[in-house]
Write a protein that holds these residues in place. Structure first.
Motif, PDB file in Angstrom:
ATOM      1  N   VAL A  88       0.854  -1.187   0.000  1.00 16.58           N
ATOM      2  CA  VAL A  88       0.000   0.000   0.000  1.00 16.58           C
ATOM      3  C   VAL A  88       0.894   1.241   0.000  1.00 16.58           C
ATOM      4  O   VAL A  88       1.954   1.248   0.618  1.00 16.58           O
ATOM      5  CB  VAL A  88      -0.964   0.013   1.214  1.00 16.58           C
ATOM      6  N   LEU A  89       0.476   2.246  -0.735  1.00 15.14           N
ATOM      7  CA  LEU A  89       1.129   3.549  -0.691  1.00 15.14           C
ATOM      8  C   LEU A  89       0.177   4.490   0.019  1.00 15.14           C
ATOM      9  O   LEU A  89      -1.001   4.595  -0.339  1.00 15.14           O
ATOM     10  CB  LEU A  89       1.431   4.089  -2.090  1.00 15.14           C
ATOM     11  N   LEU A  90       0.676   5.144   1.037  1.00 11.94           N
ATOM     12  CA  LEU A  90      -0.118   6.111   1.791  1.00 11.94           C
ATOM     13  C   LEU A  90       0.313   7.516   1.410  1.00 11.94           C
ATOM     14  O   LEU A  90       1.505   7.784   1.235  1.00 11.94           O
ATOM     15  CB  LEU A  90       0.097   5.905   3.291  1.00 11.94           C
ATOM     16  N   VAL A  91      -0.652   8.410   1.298  1.00  7.46           N
ATOM     17  CA  VAL A  91      -0.366   9.812   1.020  1.00  7.46           C
ATOM     18  C   VAL A  91      -0.890  10.637   2.181  1.00  7.46           C
ATOM     19  O   VAL A  91      -2.039  10.478   2.609  1.00  7.46           O
ATOM     20  CB  VAL A  91      -0.996  10.269  -0.313  1.00  7.46           C
ATOM     21  N   ALA A  92      -0.025  11.499   2.693  1.00  2.43           N
ATOM     22  CA  ALA A  92      -0.401  12.421   3.766  1.00  2.43           C
ATOM     23  C   ALA A  92      -0.795  13.749   3.147  1.00  2.43           C
ATOM     24  O   ALA A  92      -0.130  14.247   2.236  1.00  2.43           O
ATOM     25  CB  ALA A  92       0.765  12.624   4.732  1.00  2.43           C
ATOM     26  N   ARG A  93      -1.878  14.280   3.670  1.00  6.85           N
ATOM     27  CA  ARG A  93      -2.330  15.599   3.241  1.00  6.85           C
ATOM     28  C   ARG A  93      -2.386  16.509   4.458  1.00  6.85           C
ATOM     29  O   ARG A  93      -2.781  16.088   5.532  1.00  6.85           O
ATOM     30  CB  ARG A  93      -3.697  15.492   2.573  1.00  6.85           C
ATOM     31  N   TYR A  94      -2.001  17.743   4.240  1.00  7.88           N
ATOM     32  CA  TYR A  94      -2.044  18.763   5.286  1.00  7.88           C
ATOM     33  C   TYR A  94      -2.975  19.846   4.794  1.00  7.88           C
ATOM     34  O   TYR A  94      -2.705  20.475   3.765  1.00  7.88           O
ATOM     35  CB  TYR A  94      -0.644  19.321   5.540  1.00  7.88           C
ATOM     36  N   GLY A  95      -4.100  19.993   5.478  1.00  9.60           N
ATOM     37  CA  GLY A  95      -5.098  20.942   5.008  1.00  9.60           C
ATOM     38  C   GLY A  95      -5.600  20.583   3.625  1.00  9.60           C
ATOM     39  O   GLY A  95      -5.935  21.462   2.836  1.00  9.60           O
ATOM     40  N   GLY A  96      -5.598  19.301   3.292  1.00 10.30           N
ATOM     41  CA  GLY A  96      -6.077  18.837   1.992  1.00 10.30           C
ATOM     42  C   GLY A  96      -5.027  18.750   0.909  1.00 10.30           C
ATOM     43  O   GLY A  96      -5.261  18.161  -0.140  1.00 10.30           O
ATOM     44  N   GLU A  97      -3.841  19.318   1.122  1.00 14.02           N
ATOM     45  CA  GLU A  97      -2.777  19.309   0.116  1.00 14.02           C
ATOM     46  C   GLU A  97      -1.858  18.108   0.321  1.00 14.02           C
ATOM     47  O   GLU A  97      -1.370  17.877   1.432  1.00 14.02           O
ATOM     48  CB  GLU A  97      -1.955  20.595   0.217  1.00 14.02           C
ATOM     49  N   ARG A 139       7.715  20.103   6.951  1.00 12.64           N
ATOM     50  CA  ARG A 139       8.349  19.419   8.079  1.00 12.64           C
ATOM     51  C   ARG A 139       8.217  20.244   9.355  1.00 12.64           C
ATOM     52  O   ARG A 139       8.080  21.454   9.305  1.00 12.64           O
ATOM     53  CB  ARG A 139       9.813  19.128   7.758  1.00 12.64           C
ATOM     54  N   GLY A 140       8.242  19.541  10.476  1.00 17.00           N
ATOM     55  CA  GLY A 140       8.125  20.202  11.770  1.00 17.00           C
ATOM     56  C   GLY A 140       6.690  20.413  12.206  1.00 17.00           C
ATOM     57  O   GLY A 140       6.432  21.076  13.199  1.00 17.00           O
ATOM     58  N   LYS A 141       5.748  19.854  11.478  1.00 20.20           N
ATOM     59  CA  LYS A 141       4.327  20.014  11.792  1.00 20.20           C
ATOM     60  C   LYS A 141       3.690  18.701  12.259  1.00 20.20           C
ATOM     61  O   LYS A 141       2.482  18.598  12.358  1.00 20.20           O
ATOM     62  CB  LYS A 141       3.572  20.543  10.573  1.00 20.20           C
ATOM     63  N   GLY A 142       4.513  17.674  12.493  1.00 22.43           N
ATOM     64  CA  GLY A 142       3.996  16.407  13.004  1.00 22.43           C
ATOM     65  C   GLY A 142       3.599  15.388  11.962  1.00 22.43           C
ATOM     66  O   GLY A 142       3.134  14.301  12.305  1.00 22.43           O
ATOM     67  N   GLY A 143       3.788  15.686  10.698  1.00 21.15           N
ATOM     68  CA  GLY A 143       3.351  14.792   9.639  1.00 21.15           C
ATOM     69  C   GLY A 143       4.097  13.473   9.571  1.00 21.15           C
ATOM     70  O   GLY A 143       3.501  12.438   9.262  1.00 21.15           O
ATOM     71  N   ALA A 144       5.391  13.472   9.860  1.00 24.25           N
ATOM     72  CA  ALA A 144       6.155  12.224   9.781  1.00 24.25           C
ATOM     73  C   ALA A 144       5.647  11.212  10.800  1.00 24.25           C
ATOM     74  O   ALA A 144       5.505  10.029  10.491  1.00 24.25           O
ATOM     75  CB  ALA A 144       7.644  12.494   9.975  1.00 24.25           C
ATOM     76  N   ALA A 145       5.345  11.668  11.998  1.00 22.37           N
ATOM     77  CA  ALA A 145       4.818  10.761  13.028  1.00 22.37           C
ATOM     78  C   ALA A 145       3.445  10.228  12.634  1.00 22.37           C
ATOM     79  O   ALA A 145       3.144   9.050  12.851  1.00 22.37           O
ATOM     80  CB  ALA A 145       4.750  11.481  14.372  1.00 22.37           C
ATOM     81  N   VAL A 146       2.614  11.072  12.038  1.00 22.72           N
ATOM     82  CA  VAL A 146       1.287  10.648  11.586  1.00 22.72           C
ATOM     83  C   VAL A 146       1.430   9.604  10.475  1.00 22.72           C
ATOM     84  O   VAL A 146       0.762   8.563  10.490  1.00 22.72           O
ATOM     85  CB  VAL A 146       0.456  11.862  11.105  1.00 22.72           C
ATOM     86  N   LEU A 147       2.320   9.848   9.528  1.00 24.98           N
ATOM     87  CA  LEU A 147       2.571   8.894   8.443  1.00 24.98           C
ATOM     88  C   LEU A 147       3.103   7.567   8.969  1.00 24.98           C
ATOM     89  O   LEU A 147       2.667   6.498   8.538  1.00 24.98           O
ATOM     90  CB  LEU A 147       3.596   9.471   7.465  1.00 24.98           C
ATOM     91  N   LEU A 148       4.038   7.635   9.902  1.00 20.55           N
ATOM     92  CA  LEU A 148       4.625   6.424  10.451  1.00 20.55           C
ATOM     93  C   LEU A 148       3.566   5.585  11.167  1.00 20.55           C
ATOM     94  O   LEU A 148       3.511   4.362  10.986  1.00 20.55           O
ATOM     95  CB  LEU A 148       5.762   6.795  11.397  1.00 20.55           C
TER      96      LEU A 148
END
Length: 176
Positions: free
Chosen positions: A75-84, A111-120
């Protein structure tokens, strides 16, 4: 396969969301290009004082289609921040109980907004959903942010798990 995950940071009203995406979608291809350009340029700047040559970049991007990140074994997951769309993480099964984490990436400006932890966390959930009890990965020494991220989230350095030209550190985590 993977349910979208939404996290709302206390200090912000913008949300992160993570959902499965076709590895060959326009969004996935754009993020793969951004990921590969960054890690390739970092390697060449460190070792040869230059960025990746355009022909090499195109050849390497084409060689790694991401097809191994498609169902039923990935599976490939895509993270969006505010929809982007701003980040990715891929999971693929190596055997009946072990999955490999690939292409963990958040655009530099996000980066620095918590996205890597959410993706992980979403990647770990996806690995469990695929039947994995263990998640493994390899990375390079110069990707210090990646090494720190994995260590911070319970991944332990382990013996070499792969034989790849740029693999210098290997991590594993037992999924509870």
């Amino acid at each position: 396969m993977t349910k979208p995950v939404t996290v709302v940071p206390a200090a912000e009203s913008v949300t992160w969301s993570v959902a499965a995406e076709a590895y060959d979608s326009d969004v996935a291809r754009a993020l793969w290009r951004a990921y590969y350009t960054e890690v390739s340029d970092r390697w060449y700047l460190l070792h040869e004082g230059r960025v990746t040559e355009p022909a090499e970049l195109e050849r390497e991007i084409a060689a790694e289609s991401g097809g191994d990140l498609a169902a039923p074994g990935g599976v490939l997951l895509v993270a969006r921040y505010g929809g982007e769309a701003v980040g990715t993480a891929g999971v693929r099964m190596l055997d009946a109980s072990t999955a490999e984490l690939k292409r963990v990436f958040v655009r530099e400006d996000m980066r620095g907004k918590g996205g890597a932890a959410v993706l992980l966390a979403a990647a770990e959930d996806a690995a469990r959903a695929l039947g994995a009890g263990r998640l493994v990965l390899d990375t390079r020494t110069d990707l210090v942010e990646a090494c720190a991220l994995y260590a911070r989230h319970g991944y332990e350095e382990t013996e070499p798990l792969t034989v790849r030209p740029y693999a210098e550190h290997w991590f594993a985590k037992v999924l509870g």
